[in-house]
Design an enzyme around this catalytic site. Structure first.
Site, PDB file in Angstrom:
ATOM      1  N   GLU A  35      43.931  27.580  15.160  1.00 30.89           N
ATOM      2  CA  GLU A  35      45.756  27.991  14.604  1.00 30.89           C
ATOM      3  C   GLU A  35      45.236  28.888  13.582  1.00 30.89           C
ATOM      4  OE1 GLU A  35      48.475  25.639  12.066  1.00 30.89           O
ATOM      5  OE2 GLU A  35      49.840  28.010  12.126  1.00 30.89           O
ATOM      6  N   LYS A  48      41.960  25.147   5.648  1.00 31.39           N
ATOM      7  CA  LYS A  48      42.026  25.888   5.410  1.00 31.39           C
ATOM      8  C   LYS A  48      42.820  26.586   4.017  1.00 31.39           C
ATOM      9  CE  LYS A  48      42.633  26.574   9.810  1.00 31.39           C
ATOM     10  NZ  LYS A  48      43.496  27.069  11.520  1.00 31.39           N
ATOM     11  N   ARG A  69      36.488  14.245  11.388  1.00 26.89           N
ATOM     12  CA  ARG A  69      36.552  15.760  11.051  1.00 26.89           C
ATOM     13  C   ARG A  69      35.579  15.499  10.748  1.00 26.89           C
ATOM     14  NH1 ARG A  69      40.067  18.879   8.699  1.00 26.89           N
ATOM     15  NH2 ARG A  69      41.614  18.416  10.478  1.00 26.89           N
TER      16      ARG A  69
HETATM   17  P1  ATP Z   1      42.340  22.802   8.346  1.00 23.85           P
HETATM   18  O1  ATP Z   1      42.342  21.200   8.166  1.00 23.85           O
HETATM   19  O2  ATP Z   1      40.935  23.384   7.526  1.00 23.85           O
HETATM   20  O3  ATP Z   1      43.281  23.559   7.866  1.00 23.85           O
HETATM   21  P2  ATP Z   1      43.128  22.531  11.106  1.00 23.85           P
HETATM   22  O4  ATP Z   1      42.969  21.489  11.556  1.00 23.85           O
HETATM   23  O5  ATP Z   1      44.973  23.139  10.700  1.00 23.85           O
HETATM   24  O6  ATP Z   1      42.217  22.996   9.658  1.00 23.85           O
HETATM   25  P3  ATP Z   1      43.426  23.923  13.512  1.00 23.85           P
HETATM   26  O7  ATP Z   1      43.484  26.051  13.513  1.00 23.85           O
HETATM   27  O8  ATP Z   1      44.292  24.001  14.167  1.00 23.85           O
HETATM   28  O9  ATP Z   1      43.096  24.106  12.234  1.00 23.85           O
HETATM   29  O10 ATP Z   1      41.579  23.613  14.165  1.00 23.85           O
HETATM   30  C1  ATP Z   1      41.348  23.940  15.316  1.00 23.85           C
HETATM   31  C2  ATP Z   1      40.300  22.692  16.035  1.00 23.85           C
HETATM   32  O11 ATP Z   1      39.329  22.654  15.242  1.00 23.85           O
HETATM   33  C3  ATP Z   1      41.287  21.191  15.833  1.00 23.85           C
HETATM   34  O12 ATP Z   1      40.926  20.976  17.118  1.00 23.85           O
HETATM   35  C4  ATP Z   1      41.332  21.016  15.020  1.00 23.85           C
HETATM   36  O13 ATP Z   1      40.911  19.463  14.506  1.00 23.85           O
HETATM   37  C5  ATP Z   1      39.371  20.866  14.850  1.00 23.85           C
HETATM   38  N1  ATP Z   1      39.190  20.604  13.346  1.00 23.85           N
HETATM   39  C6  ATP Z   1      39.631  21.385  11.889  1.00 23.85           C
HETATM   40  N2  ATP Z   1      38.494  20.947  11.483  1.00 23.85           N
HETATM   41  C7  ATP Z   1      37.660  20.420  11.746  1.00 23.85           C
HETATM   42  C8  ATP Z   1      36.580  19.354  11.481  1.00 23.85           C
HETATM   43  N3  ATP Z   1      36.625  19.498   9.703  1.00 23.85           N
HETATM   44  N4  ATP Z   1      35.808  18.747  11.624  1.00 23.85           N
HETATM   45  C9  ATP Z   1      36.508  19.086  13.303  1.00 23.85           C
HETATM   46  N5  ATP Z   1      36.930  19.870  14.120  1.00 23.85           N
HETATM   47  C10 ATP Z   1      38.193  20.035  13.109  1.00 23.85           C
HETATM   48 MG    MG Z   2      46.124  22.186  12.468  1.00 26.54          MG
END
Ligand code: ATP
Ligand code: MG
Length: 586
Positions: free
Chosen positions: A50, A286, A276
């Site tokens: 995102e 984020k 994760r």
């Molecule tokens: P955050 O929790 O940091 O805001 P998010 O999941 O909202 O992260 P996205 O932009 O939706 O962020 O993530 C893009 C991809 O990266 C998704 O498939 C998500 O599952 C993966 N991802 C995000 N954080 C991690 C992490 N700490 N370890 C592994 N994969 C991750």
């Molecule tokens: Mg997300």
């Protein structure tokens, strides 16, 4: 002349480069699917960020996994921006994400997509859901919707609007799109089961009214699809075979599948969840990283203390080290905390092989060699990288006035302090033995401002013809030749390994006040005078350093990437497996 440490299982990047050898539970699933020809032998993954922040090292794990799997099985991996929530998204983030994925070494070729590309199609599918009686417009307020939803222990209650006719639903949904109702006034909900033990299936909202300018579609849309609805359909539109996401989506999988089952889509991707990445002494959300930036706790998304890809790059990390880290941590089904010392170990391994050794003095103490002629200088030969003899040698100037590190001298040396002290002899790297014969102090403060030393001309190159030994070799620079520099030392962002364990503590109260130390008056050897931003060096005895982009031709600035001391190797050797220990240099 590469040093190989067979005992260290992590010291094997060459072997692990062979991607066909990689196995984990996700690859097992894929191999089974290939055997049964489940997706006609195709492997197609996607990385779906995102654009509401910069990518962090957790995202790197997901990138390496998705692009790595595609490469390994002759498949494809798309980059897709999941931009369904315009209130937090921005083109700055889109651009940084593209830069970071490329920098990490991956390429989506022509397959860059946006969920917003599908807004029209997603709307049409929602209309179809209404037509088959699988979605309805609901007038409950957000608060009422919550109350009706029930809890883990109680089933939900049907919304009074659940049995609206198809015609009424179509009419209201069209008017939602046309902007006839205020934000949040109505929603479109999937009609599934308010008594489901899985709360995600209790008639989830799939469209909401929101007046927000979208970074791509502008003000065209007044309703936006929810992630849980947009994601499975976007995956299907792109022909994704394996939709890999993190564990928190496990309970959403039935909804993912439900969406795909209600409408005719080109394929039915399989959602697979993995744990994760959590890393000690830092935060990885984020939202929190944005807070650090907005509230000025750090200098920006690329502050070298941040766990962002941009921050790590500025700090001096290489994409090889990050890729190797992602490989070493592997992929599992259970959440865990990875010691940040392991990440540091990976960058040390890489820089040890590739970074040129140079000499720099961070806290200079002036040394006058009394028996070295005034006004003279000579050049000594220094090895650029003992791990890579092909990198050759360079000349380092030596003269009467030098700088050494303040901490390498003690007027009254404690036991086991083998460095310089009055009357004691040490070796200067690539140069001579010197002996301390006097100490000059500031008359007022008593502070040591200069050492008087003699050198032994017979010891040029570092050995005494009479075989006498010294206990220590010090790094140094020649005062007249050295180049001034600023050095920025970094330490952990947080002073607690696992912020989640600190009950009720706002993570900002756990910020390490010593995470940045700026030393303004350092000296580096003259070979670094024209060092370019991004170039990496080992400062002998001190650590690995990288030229910061703030550097100008008049002012060199270095970031310390990592110290030389390898806490991870120690943890491995001791077999303690302590995954949360600090890797602080004392
Ligand atoms: P955050 O929790 O940091 O805001 P998010 O999941 O909202 O992260 P996205 O932009 O939706 O962020 O993530 C893009 C991809 O990266 C998704 O498939 C998500 O599952 C993966 N991802 C995000 N954080 C991690 C992490 N700490 N370890 C592994 N994969 C991750
Ligand atoms: Mg997300």
């Amino acid at each position: 002349m590469e040093k190989k440490n067979d005992k260290d299982p992590l010291n094997a990047p060459e072997e692990s480069k062979d991607s066909t050898a990689r196995r984990d539970f996700i690859r097992d699933i894929i191999e089974d699917d290939l055997k049964t020809n489940k997706h006609q032998g195709r492997v197609h993954t996607r990385f779906p960020p995102e654009p509401n922040g910069y990518l962090h090292i957790g995202h790197a794990k997901s990138i390496c996994l998705n692009f790595g799997i595609a490469a390994q099985y002759n498949g494809l991996c798309n980059l897709r921006f999941d931009d369904t929530n315009p209130s937090k998204e921005d083109v700055e983030y889109v651009e940084s994400i593209m830069e970071d994925v490329h920098w990490l070494g991956f390429d989506w070729q022509e397959r860059m997509f946006y969920a917003s590309d599908y807004f029209e199609k997603l709307y049409d599918y929602a209309v179809q859901l209404i037509k088959v009686g699988k979605a309805y417009v609901c007038d409950l307020s957000p608060e009422e919707t919550r109350q009706y939803r029930g809890s883990f222990t109680e089933p939900g209650k049907n919304s009074p609007y659940r049995n609206r006719s198809v015609e009424e639903n179509l009419d209201l949904f069209t008017r939602m799109r046309a902007g006839e109702f205020p934000d949040g006034f109505r929603t479109l909900r999937a009609k599934i089961d308010m008594a489901s033990p899985n709360i995600n299936l209790r008639d989830p909202v799939i469209y909401r009214i929101m007046r927000a300018e979208h970074h791509r579609t502008g003000n065209k849309w007044l309703i936006y699809p929810m992630y849980d609805y947009a994601h499975p359909l976007s995956d299907a539109f792109e022909g994704i075979t394996h939709s890999i996401c993190t564990l928190e989506f496990e309970d959403h999988r039935p909804l993912y599948d439900w969406c795909l089952e209600q409408v005719p889509v080109p394929c039915h991707p399989q959602q697979i969840e993995f744990a994760r990445l959590n890393l000690s002494y830092t935060v990885m959300s984020k939202r929190k990283l944005l807070q650090l930036v907005q509230e000025g706790h750090v200098r920006g998304w690329d502050d070298p203390r941040m766990p962002t890809i941009a921050g790590l790059r500025r700090r001096g990390y290489t994409h090889e080290a990050i890729q190797n880290f992602c490989e070493v941590i592997g992929v599992a089904k259970r959440d865990s905390m990875v010691d940040i010392a392991l990440l540091e170990h990976c960058i040390r391994q890489d820089l040890n092989k590739h970074a040129s050794r140079v000499m720099a003095v961070l806290r200079p103490l002036r040394v006058v060699i009394e028996n070295y002629p005034e006004g003279e200088a000579e050049e000594l030969e220094a090895i650029n990288n003992p791990e890579d003899m092909s990198s050759g040698t360079r000349k380092v100037p030596f003269s009467r006035v030098l700088y050494i590190e303040q901490e390498d001298f003690r007027e009254e040396p404690p036991p086991k302090f083998w460095r310089l002290a009055p009357g004691r002899e040490v070796r200067l790297r690539y140069a001579y033995f010197i002996k301390c014969v006097g100490v000059v102090k500031d008359e007022k403060t008593g502070e040591i401002i200069e050492l008087r030393c003699t050198y032994d001309p017979q010891t040029r190159g570092g050995d005494a013809p009479d075989g006498r030994k010294v206990k220590t070799t010090l790094h140094w620079v020649s005062a007249n030749h050295a180049v001034p520099a600023e050095v920025r030392l970094y330490d952990h962002l947080l002073n607690k390994a696992n912020p989640a364990e600190e009950e009720n503590a706002d993570f900002r109260t756990l910020l390490n006040p010593k995470s940045l130390e700026i030393i303004a008056n350092c000296f580096v050897e003259p070979s670094l005078a024209k060092a370019q931003p991004g170039s990496r060096y080992q400062f002998e005895r001190l650590g690995y350093f990288c030229v910061d982009p703030d550097s100008t031709k008049d002012k060199l600035i270095f970031n310390r990437t990592v110290t030389l001391r390898d806490e991870w190797a120690k943890i491995e050797k001791g077999g303690k497996g302590d995954t949360t220990k600090s890797s602080k240099r004392n």
